[in-house]
Design a protein around this motif. Structure first.
Motif, PDB file in Angstrom:
ATOM      1  N   GLN A 151       0.824  -1.213   0.000  1.00 54.94           N
ATOM      2  CA  GLN A 151       0.000   0.000   0.000  1.00 54.94           C
ATOM      3  C   GLN A 151       0.859   1.264   0.000  1.00 54.94           C
ATOM      4  N   ASN A 152       1.916   1.283   0.785  1.00 52.03           N
ATOM      5  CA  ASN A 152       2.761   2.477   0.900  1.00 52.03           C
ATOM      6  C   ASN A 152       3.707   2.622  -0.280  1.00 52.03           C
ATOM      7  N   GLY A 153       4.265   1.515  -0.725  1.00 48.56           N
ATOM      8  CA  GLY A 153       5.238   1.569  -1.799  1.00 48.56           C
ATOM      9  C   GLY A 153       6.579   2.136  -1.353  1.00 48.56           C
ATOM     10  N   GLU A 154       6.849   2.092  -0.048  1.00 49.89           N
ATOM     11  CA  GLU A 154       8.130   2.567   0.460  1.00 49.89           C
ATOM     12  C   GLU A 154       9.068   1.412   0.809  1.00 49.89           C
ATOM     13  N   TRP A 155       8.476   0.316   1.290  1.00 48.87           N
ATOM     14  CA  TRP A 155       9.269  -0.856   1.672  1.00 48.87           C
ATOM     15  C   TRP A 155       8.365  -2.075   1.533  1.00 48.87           C
ATOM     16  N   ILE A 156       8.662  -2.901   0.546  1.00 49.03           N
ATOM     17  CA  ILE A 156       7.889  -4.133   0.364  1.00 49.03           C
ATOM     18  C   ILE A 156       8.746  -5.295   0.853  1.00 49.03           C
ATOM     19  N   LEU A 157       8.141  -6.100   1.698  1.00 47.99           N
ATOM     20  CA  LEU A 157       8.796  -7.295   2.229  1.00 47.99           C
ATOM     21  C   LEU A 157       8.101  -8.509   1.633  1.00 47.99           C
ATOM     22  N   ILE A 158       8.874  -9.368   0.971  1.00 45.68           N
ATOM     23  CA  ILE A 158       8.319 -10.582   0.366  1.00 45.68           C
ATOM     24  C   ILE A 158       8.981 -11.766   1.058  1.00 45.68           C
ATOM     25  N   ASP A 159       8.190 -12.529   1.817  1.00 49.50           N
ATOM     26  CA  ASP A 159       8.711 -13.588   2.681  1.00 49.50           C
ATOM     27  C   ASP A 159       8.531 -14.959   2.029  1.00 49.50           C
ATOM     28  N   GLU A 171      15.506   6.251   0.172  1.00 46.79           N
ATOM     29  CA  GLU A 171      15.599   6.949   1.463  1.00 46.79           C
ATOM     30  C   GLU A 171      15.267   6.021   2.632  1.00 46.79           C
ATOM     31  N   MET A 172      14.296   5.137   2.421  1.00 46.66           N
ATOM     32  CA  MET A 172      13.898   4.205   3.479  1.00 46.66           C
ATOM     33  C   MET A 172      15.000   3.180   3.749  1.00 46.66           C
ATOM     34  N   ARG A 173      15.682   2.770   2.694  1.00 45.18           N
ATOM     35  CA  ARG A 173      16.783   1.812   2.870  1.00 45.18           C
ATOM     36  C   ARG A 173      17.907   2.433   3.705  1.00 45.18           C
ATOM     37  N   GLU A 174      18.218   3.682   3.418  1.00 43.71           N
ATOM     38  CA  GLU A 174      19.258   4.371   4.189  1.00 43.71           C
ATOM     39  C   GLU A 174      18.830   4.551   5.640  1.00 43.71           C
ATOM     40  N   HIS A 175      17.540   4.836   5.835  1.00 45.04           N
ATOM     41  CA  HIS A 175      17.029   5.064   7.186  1.00 45.04           C
ATOM     42  C   HIS A 175      17.078   3.785   8.036  1.00 45.04           C
ATOM     43  N   TYR A 176      16.604   2.666   7.498  1.00 45.66           N
ATOM     44  CA  TYR A 176      16.526   1.418   8.270  1.00 45.66           C
ATOM     45  C   TYR A 176      17.853   0.653   8.322  1.00 45.66           C
TER      46      TYR A 176
END
Length: 192
Positions: A151-159, A171-176
């Motif tokens: 929904q956000n399109g900022e961080w998708i996690l596929i398990d 930006e999210m990758r650098e932040h986390y």
């Protein structure tokens, strides 16, 4: 005459020792057997410590069998092909900075591998996530156990249980900073 008595005593001594050897009990005949008490050998502290160390070392060897690296099992081959398929799905939509973290050597890991990449926009993040699931299903017939963040399109996690794919907005990758959090992992950077 003195020579004969010495020889007779030696013969008697040898026959006693031979008889005792045949029965399985061998005692050394010393002056102590003529009535005086035999002295037990006295061990020094170094000898006692050395013997104790040997006993402890032998006990540990019995407990820990030698670790041998087995040949790749079918599940390891499946994991390898799943890794390749995830990376291929990311490359298909021009994902940037693809990195594989091998977590297998870490004791309290949550999975065996993380595959991380980043994208330029929210649309690009969603596009890479879709590509990963499509290509993995085509190549390996595997479907993800769980997907989060579409929904956000900022961080998708596929398990995929033993492999987790992370598709980040840059930006999210650098932040986390997942690579920093799992700094003990073996890191492999995939070239474009």
């Amino acid at each position: 005459m003195a020579k004969k008595t010495v020889k007779k005593a030696a013969v008697k001594k040898n026959t006693k020792t031979a008889a005792k050897k045949s029965t399985g009990t061998v005692k050394k005949t010393t002056k102590a057997s003529s009535g005086a008490k035999a002295k037990k050998p006295v061990l020094t502290e170094k000898e006692i410590a050395f013997r104790m160390a040997n006993v402890i070392e032998n006990e540990e060897k019995k407990k820990k069998p030698a670790v041998k690296r087995p040949k790749k099992t079918s599940s390891e081959k499946e994991t390898s092909s799943l890794l390749d398929a995830i990376v291929e799905g990311m490359k298909d939509r021009k994902a940037k900075n693809i990195t594989i973290l091998d977590l297998q050597s870490i004791e309290n890991r949550v999975t065996d591998y993380f595959v991380i990449c980043d994208a330029d926009s929210n649309t690009h993040v969603n596009s890479i996530g879709d590509s990963v699931t499509e290509i993995v299903e085509k190549m390996t017939k595997e479907r993800p156990y769980h997907i989060e963040g579409t929904q956000n399109g900022e961080w998708i996690l596929i398990d995929y249980i033993n492999i987790v794919a992370h598709v980040f907005l840059r930006e999210m990758r650098e932040h986390y900073n997942i690579e920093g959090l799992w700094g003990d992992a073996e890191i492999t950077e995939v070239k474009d």
